[in-house]
Design a protein around this motif. Structure first.
Motif, PDB file in Angstrom:
ATOM      1  N   ALA A 187      23.277 -35.185  11.133  1.00  0.00           N
ATOM      2  CA  ALA A 187      24.569 -35.866  11.014  1.00  0.00           C
ATOM      3  C   ALA A 187      25.508 -35.272  12.066  1.00  0.00           C
ATOM      4  O   ALA A 187      25.726 -34.063  12.090  1.00  0.00           O
ATOM      5  CB  ALA A 187      25.146 -35.674   9.611  1.00  0.00           C
ATOM      6  N   ALA A 188      26.033 -36.102  12.935  1.00  0.00           N
ATOM      7  CA  ALA A 188      26.788 -35.624  14.098  1.00  0.00           C
ATOM      8  C   ALA A 188      28.023 -34.827  13.694  1.00  0.00           C
ATOM      9  O   ALA A 188      28.810 -35.250  12.847  1.00  0.00           O
ATOM     10  CB  ALA A 188      27.202 -36.805  14.970  1.00  0.00           C
ATOM     11  N   ALA A 211      28.575 -25.396  12.282  1.00  0.00           N
ATOM     12  CA  ALA A 211      28.274 -25.214  13.702  1.00  0.00           C
ATOM     13  C   ALA A 211      27.402 -26.329  14.232  1.00  0.00           C
ATOM     14  O   ALA A 211      26.704 -27.025  13.495  1.00  0.00           O
ATOM     15  CB  ALA A 211      27.551 -23.874  13.916  1.00  0.00           C
ATOM     16  N   MET A 212      27.457 -26.479  15.538  1.00  0.00           N
ATOM     17  CA  MET A 212      26.543 -27.365  16.255  1.00  0.00           C
ATOM     18  C   MET A 212      26.053 -26.599  17.475  1.00  0.00           C
ATOM     19  O   MET A 212      26.661 -25.602  17.884  1.00  0.00           O
ATOM     20  CB  MET A 212      27.261 -28.636  16.684  1.00  0.00           C
ATOM     21  CG  MET A 212      28.425 -28.373  17.612  1.00  0.00           C
ATOM     22  SD  MET A 212      29.288 -29.857  18.110  1.00  0.00           S
ATOM     23  CE  MET A 212      30.568 -29.144  19.172  1.00  0.00           C
ATOM     24  N   ILE A 213      24.952 -27.036  18.045  1.00  0.00           N
ATOM     25  CA  ILE A 213      24.445 -26.412  19.258  1.00  0.00           C
ATOM     26  C   ILE A 213      24.900 -27.244  20.452  1.00  0.00           C
ATOM     27  O   ILE A 213      24.508 -28.414  20.593  1.00  0.00           O
ATOM     28  CB  ILE A 213      22.909 -26.287  19.235  1.00  0.00           C
ATOM     29  CG1 ILE A 213      22.493 -25.339  18.113  1.00  0.00           C
ATOM     30  CG2 ILE A 213      22.384 -25.797  20.566  1.00  0.00           C
ATOM     31  CD1 ILE A 213      21.005 -25.107  18.009  1.00  0.00           C
ATOM     32  N   ILE A 219      21.380 -31.376  16.325  1.00  0.00           N
ATOM     33  CA  ILE A 219      21.081 -30.071  15.733  1.00  0.00           C
ATOM     34  C   ILE A 219      22.402 -29.453  15.283  1.00  0.00           C
ATOM     35  O   ILE A 219      23.135 -28.884  16.082  1.00  0.00           O
ATOM     36  CB  ILE A 219      20.345 -29.148  16.720  1.00  0.00           C
ATOM     37  CG1 ILE A 219      19.047 -29.803  17.201  1.00  0.00           C
ATOM     38  CG2 ILE A 219      20.042 -27.807  16.064  1.00  0.00           C
ATOM     39  CD1 ILE A 219      18.258 -28.961  18.176  1.00  0.00           C
ATOM     40  N   CYS A 220      22.691 -29.614  14.005  1.00  0.00           N
ATOM     41  CA  CYS A 220      23.947 -29.131  13.433  1.00  0.00           C
ATOM     42  C   CYS A 220      23.635 -28.374  12.147  1.00  0.00           C
ATOM     43  O   CYS A 220      22.567 -28.556  11.548  1.00  0.00           O
ATOM     44  CB  CYS A 220      24.879 -30.309  13.131  1.00  0.00           C
ATOM     45  SG  CYS A 220      25.229 -31.357  14.572  1.00  0.00           S
ATOM     46  N   PHE A 221      24.577 -27.511  11.730  1.00  0.00           N
ATOM     47  CA  PHE A 221      24.296 -26.606  10.630  1.00  0.00           C
ATOM     48  C   PHE A 221      25.433 -26.591   9.609  1.00  0.00           C
ATOM     49  O   PHE A 221      26.595 -26.805   9.944  1.00  0.00           O
ATOM     50  CB  PHE A 221      24.064 -25.190  11.146  1.00  0.00           C
ATOM     51  CG  PHE A 221      22.894 -25.079  12.089  1.00  0.00           C
ATOM     52  CD1 PHE A 221      21.606 -24.986  11.590  1.00  0.00           C
ATOM     53  CD2 PHE A 221      23.081 -25.084  13.459  1.00  0.00           C
ATOM     54  CE1 PHE A 221      20.518 -24.890  12.448  1.00  0.00           C
ATOM     55  CE2 PHE A 221      22.010 -24.991  14.328  1.00  0.00           C
ATOM     56  CZ  PHE A 221      20.722 -24.894  13.823  1.00  0.00           C
TER      57      PHE A 221
END
Length: 340
Positions: A187-188, A211-213, A219-221
């Protein structure tokens, strides 16, 4: 004169009954696809309608009143408790809260835990606010719908949807410590989403977006809801989170059934050690990457969230036993825990 075989094929292609059947099948498939898409859209829309009012914009203020930055938060109790990220509050004491219906409320930061990148605020005004409920992140499965709600780049009440991509990751916090049991999603997320909720299709907050990379797509957290629940409780009780330091990164893993039966283990999962910090208590005790933690001081460890909960202030400066599965053998290590 036409060959009878070709005449037969021509008749088959021009058969009106066959053409009608093909057309009917195509319409049926299209209708099924449309129904599925409509069901997915309704699911996301219903979740946003339910949880959206509890998502707020946070404008952080320095002691002199100047603005320090902004982010998102989610109200988790009707009396105005708000969860967000530690990196959103930036050590400040005050914040301005803007609700979905346009109200502007003052809030104070009750506590800040950089080790999990979480912070807790309380609204000053006596008001009953729409609150979201925290779900059980241990029940998540890869592929489940994940919906992120927040205020990215200043665009309030923005919704993105995707799936739970992976579970049980460890992520380095701004304090340098590893945040355990982190959820990965596609999910952005963008700057400003930080502190907002990651929500399941059941309308429960399963994580706090963190966070996101940069430079990577999808790739998000998010910090798991079970970790957020523990931190919230500690801040309410003590004003801060005191925890024993083990010095490992951990994720949740299923135990091999054959080994669990042979060793007589009642639990189906444990916490796998994904990293060991050099010079930490776990390193000094001899734990290795790949070990699976089964129990701390006799209490079962069924996942990384249990490990976070069990390493509480009560175990600081104590030497406790850790039951570990190494390959197919159960071992016991004695670890001298200290304050993190």
């Amino acid at each position: 004169m036409l060959d009878p075989a070709y005449s037969f094929l021509l008749d088959e292609r021009s058969d009106p009954v066959s053409e009608a059947a093909d057309s009917s099948a195509s319409v049926s498939v299209a209708a099924t696809d449309a129904a599925l898409l409509d069901a997915y859209s309704r699911s996301v829309s219903d979740v946003v309608e339910c949880v959206g009012p509890s998502v707020v914009r946070l404008d952080i203020r320095h002691a002199n009143g100047s603005r320090a930055g902004s982010g998102s938060g989610v109200i988790v109790s009707p009396d105005g408790l708000i969860l967000t990220n530690s990196h959103v509050v930036q050590g400040a004491k005050r914040a301005e809260v803007t609700t979905l219906d346009g109200r502007s409320l003052a809030a104070r930061i009750l506590g800040d835990d950089p080790d999990t990148d979480l912070a807790l605020l309380r609204v000053d005004e006596a008001a009953t606010l729409p609150a979201a409920r925290l779900g059980d992140s241990k029940q998540l499965k890869r592929g489940e719908i994940a919906i992120a709600i927040g205020n990215p780049l200043g665009f309030d009440a923005t919704v993105t949807a995707g799936v739970v991509s992976a579970l049980g990751h460890s992520l380095k916090s701004k304090s340098g410590r590893l945040i355990d049991d982190v959820i990965q999603t596609d999910a952005a997320l963008n700057p400003g989403n930080s502190g907002g909720p990651l929500v399941s299709s059941r309308g429960e907050v399963i994580g706090i977006n963190t966070a996101m990379i940069a430079g990577a797509q999808g790739i998000c957290f998010a910090v798991a809801a079970n970790t957020a629940r523990f931190v919230l409780g500690e801040i309410i009780r003590h004003g801060r989170v005191r925890r024993a330091y083990l010095g490992v990164g951990a994720g949740t893993i299923a135990l091999p059934r054959r080994i669990a039966l042979r060793l007589g283990l009642a639990q189906a999962t444990g916490a796998t050690v994904t990293a060991v910090e050099a010079g930490g208590p776990a390193d000094e005790a001899g734990l290795l990457t790949g070990d699976i933690l089964l129990a701390v001081d006799g209490a079962p460890v069924t996942g990384a969230d249990d490990l976070v909960r069990l390493l509480d202030a009560e175990k600081i400066d104590r030497t406790v036993p850790l039951d570990v599965l190494r390959r197919s053998d159960k071992r016991r290590f004695w670890v001298a825990l200290r304050e993190r």
